[in-house]
Design a protein around this motif. Sequence first.
Motif, PDB file in Angstrom:
ATOM      1  N   ASP A 143       0.820  -1.218   0.000  1.00 22.05           N
ATOM      2  CA  ASP A 143       0.000   0.000   0.000  1.00 22.05           C
ATOM      3  C   ASP A 143       0.852   1.265   0.000  1.00 22.05           C
ATOM      4  O   ASP A 143       0.547   2.237  -0.697  1.00 22.05           O
ATOM      5  N   ASP A 168     -10.624  -8.302   7.338  1.00 25.15           N
ATOM      6  CA  ASP A 168     -10.906  -7.297   6.317  1.00 25.15           C
ATOM      7  C   ASP A 168     -12.197  -6.596   6.697  1.00 25.15           C
ATOM      8  O   ASP A 168     -13.206  -7.253   6.931  1.00 25.15           O
ATOM      9  N   PHE A 222     -14.275  -5.184   4.954  1.00 24.57           N
ATOM     10  CA  PHE A 222     -15.334  -5.351   3.969  1.00 24.57           C
ATOM     11  C   PHE A 222     -15.867  -6.782   3.925  1.00 24.57           C
ATOM     12  O   PHE A 222     -16.721  -7.101   3.125  1.00 24.57           O
ATOM     13  N   SER A 257      -4.948  -2.579  -0.773  1.00 24.32           N
ATOM     14  CA  SER A 257      -6.158  -2.609   0.040  1.00 24.32           C
ATOM     15  C   SER A 257      -6.899  -1.286  -0.093  1.00 24.32           C
ATOM     16  O   SER A 257      -6.515  -0.406  -0.882  1.00 24.32           O
ATOM     17  N   GLN A 258      -7.943  -1.134   0.715  1.00 23.92           N
ATOM     18  CA  GLN A 258      -8.716   0.099   0.692  1.00 23.92           C
ATOM     19  C   GLN A 258      -7.902   1.295   1.184  1.00 23.92           C
ATOM     20  O   GLN A 258      -8.310   2.437   1.021  1.00 23.92           O
ATOM     21  N   SER A 259      -6.710   1.060   1.723  1.00 25.69           N
ATOM     22  CA  SER A 259      -5.859   2.152   2.192  1.00 25.69           C
ATOM     23  C   SER A 259      -5.102   2.826   1.053  1.00 25.69           C
ATOM     24  O   SER A 259      -4.618   3.946   1.212  1.00 25.69           O
ATOM     25  N   ALA A 279      -7.646   4.278  -4.932  1.00 26.55           N
ATOM     26  CA  ALA A 279      -8.390   3.220  -5.615  1.00 26.55           C
ATOM     27  C   ALA A 279      -7.927   2.988  -7.047  1.00 26.55           C
ATOM     28  O   ALA A 279      -7.687   1.848  -7.458  1.00 26.55           O
ATOM     29  N   VAL A 281     -11.446  -4.735  -4.213  1.00 20.07           N
ATOM     30  CA  VAL A 281     -11.269  -4.099  -2.906  1.00 20.07           C
ATOM     31  C   VAL A 281     -12.490  -3.272  -2.524  1.00 20.07           C
ATOM     32  O   VAL A 281     -13.018  -3.393  -1.418  1.00 20.07           O
ATOM     33  N   HIS A 282     -12.981  -2.453  -3.437  1.00 16.12           N
ATOM     34  CA  HIS A 282     -14.061  -1.527  -3.115  1.00 16.12           C
ATOM     35  C   HIS A 282     -15.435  -2.023  -3.530  1.00 16.12           C
ATOM     36  O   HIS A 282     -16.442  -1.431  -3.152  1.00 16.12           O
TER      37      HIS A 282
END
Length: 703
Positions: free
Chosen positions: A458, A513, A515, A552-554, A557, A658-659
């Motif tokens: 990330d 996670d 999500f 990841s979402q960090s 995007a 991821v999103h």
Amino acid sequence: MSLAMLAALSACDPGEPAAELDAGLEGSSLRSEQDYARNPPSVETLELHFLSTKVHANARLEVRFGEGEVQEPTLPLELDDDQAVLLRDDGEGGDVEAGDGLYSAIIDYDLLAEVERRMAYLERVEPGASVTRFEGRNAVETVPFEAQALDFALDGGSVPPAEVEGLFAGVTGSTLTVIGAQPAPLAGTTDPEKTLAVRDPAVTRDASRTGVWSLSGGKCSFSGDAFGAHGFSHLMEEMSAPTGVPVEDWIADWLRTWSTLQQVNGQDLPAQVGGLDEVWNRFPFLSDDGQPQVFTDTLDVSRPPFQLVAIVNRVDLHEAEVFGGGAGELRYVFQLVDPDTCEPLDMTVIFEYAVPRSGCRRIREYAQDWYALDALPLGSTAYLDELEQITATVVGPGNLAQLRTNSRLLPWPDYANLQWHMREFVDDGTGLTPVALAKTPAYAYEYPDPLTSEQGIDAFITSQAGNILASNYDVDLTHPVTNQPFRAAFVPYGYLKHLHSSPYAMADVVYFDPFVTDSFSLPGGPNPAIPPGASGGWANLSGMQRGRFWGSQSAPAQARHEFSLNTCNGCHDREVFDDAGTLFANYLTYGLSRSVAGATQEQPFLHMRLQSPVDAGPAIFSRFLTGTDDGCTTANGLVPPLGTDTCTASCCPVGDPVHGPEVLQYHYDDLARRSQELEAMVAHSCLIAYPHQTVQQALSSAH
């Protein structure tokens, strides 16, 4: 008056050139220290000022590059017909003012040849044709093709190619503007299965040119010629012959790299003896050592257990021609076959050759050779002969760029067919040696934090987001900050089993996670999964899907998606395949496996695969290649960026892993994208095509 007659009159002009071509190129190299062939500077403006209608020194070329992208006062270019010129910003040789950022040169420019190329294209394109606009590999929208895309921007106006003929005599003093932004794409006019990805059995099962496995009466048998022009053993022998190593030993030595631990870029490449046994014993033997898993038998490579899947033209991976770049790659895809049943097995071997041509004229001629195949009936003698002539100029000693394998058979039996491995090899002159995989980080950078799901990669994606979106980045052998091994020795992906420490107490809940709704409590009391002497809690993450994408979402995007898409495992898994939440359904999932509503599962991991049995018909291509949006429509007939929120057999966008699909969806149609690049190479001169290459070049190192 015809264009040919006009050209003849211009060629016969006895007058002297309006200006002398620059002689300062003498001794210069088209591969500068900046390696502009692989990473060409962007173009803000490109104009041609016509000085006369003569053949030589008839135009002044002026180029303004992206700010700060070119520091040198001179820059060599190679244009059509092997014309070498030197762009200058030093006030000499046609440059008006030194240091103003406007690079200039007096060149030969054949306007009539450009007109004829465009008119020939307009004659080929079908009425009512549509064209897809791509951003990188993502299909953004589909629109009707407009012939105005090929108009000439002369003196601020838009002039159709057919009208330029009447203006030619008065072109002196006119200015042709080439827009620096991405030009309008061209609709494909060829059959991509003739010119880009050839999978027809008339080619892949041509017994005079390759080995052929067939099932008849319940019996699997081999015929054909493995040493033919497209044969597995022929391609191997082209590498082994210069070394004096018999081809059977060359192949055996390559396979034996799986039998022992290897070190690649400071990482362990694990031995896969059980998996190698599954491949090795499918070869017939000339001599049998009689010992299991020793691998000293002499292989009979006249009947290798591999079937040709497709021959793939990757001229879209060409480098910038005006800077002396290369012509992309030619690829042969083979799949392992069970010689007892003629069933395809989960292992592919891809020979990826660097086309030994460089520079404007040679690359264009190579592209034209492929383009011309479209006029021949697929499978005809003429087609087969011409295809062999094209490939024979590429397949030869020293031309293999890399050989890649993708298999879930080789990790057998450790992961019960749930894990895939990818490896890459190069011909080092003594054998096929494993090397680190392009654009793919070492596996440790994917490992998720079980509490936040953040990945080690990330930070790199975040810090390099701008460069990633501009496709001006690489995954170097060592990490730019830690100086630790960064590029992957191999890629495992699928079902992965690991034990990971948690700082929480034994009874605390760990969310691996945010999500994913599944979670688990760490049991109190004695736990056999906890290593002796360990303190704190331990989470046994056995059964997780991993290695299927990066970031990841960090991470930002869009940069995360582009980075992951360019990795080996991202491109062969969740960035391009939507598994409808059914893959490994009994196991926990790191990241999202949710898909768009009604998604139908597509088998991931292989973009090209044989049917069952191997002689059942042409290979199956993934939707990434053939299009995820064939049936996706809206009220105006276009596909907006997020496509549709439903999925059918002919329309299945891929949700972001991821999103989720509610935030980001991706449409692909990579054969159409490659077709557009082939059209541009045939329909435009190198100079006119160059601004497009500054945005296209990003793909030259992708998969």
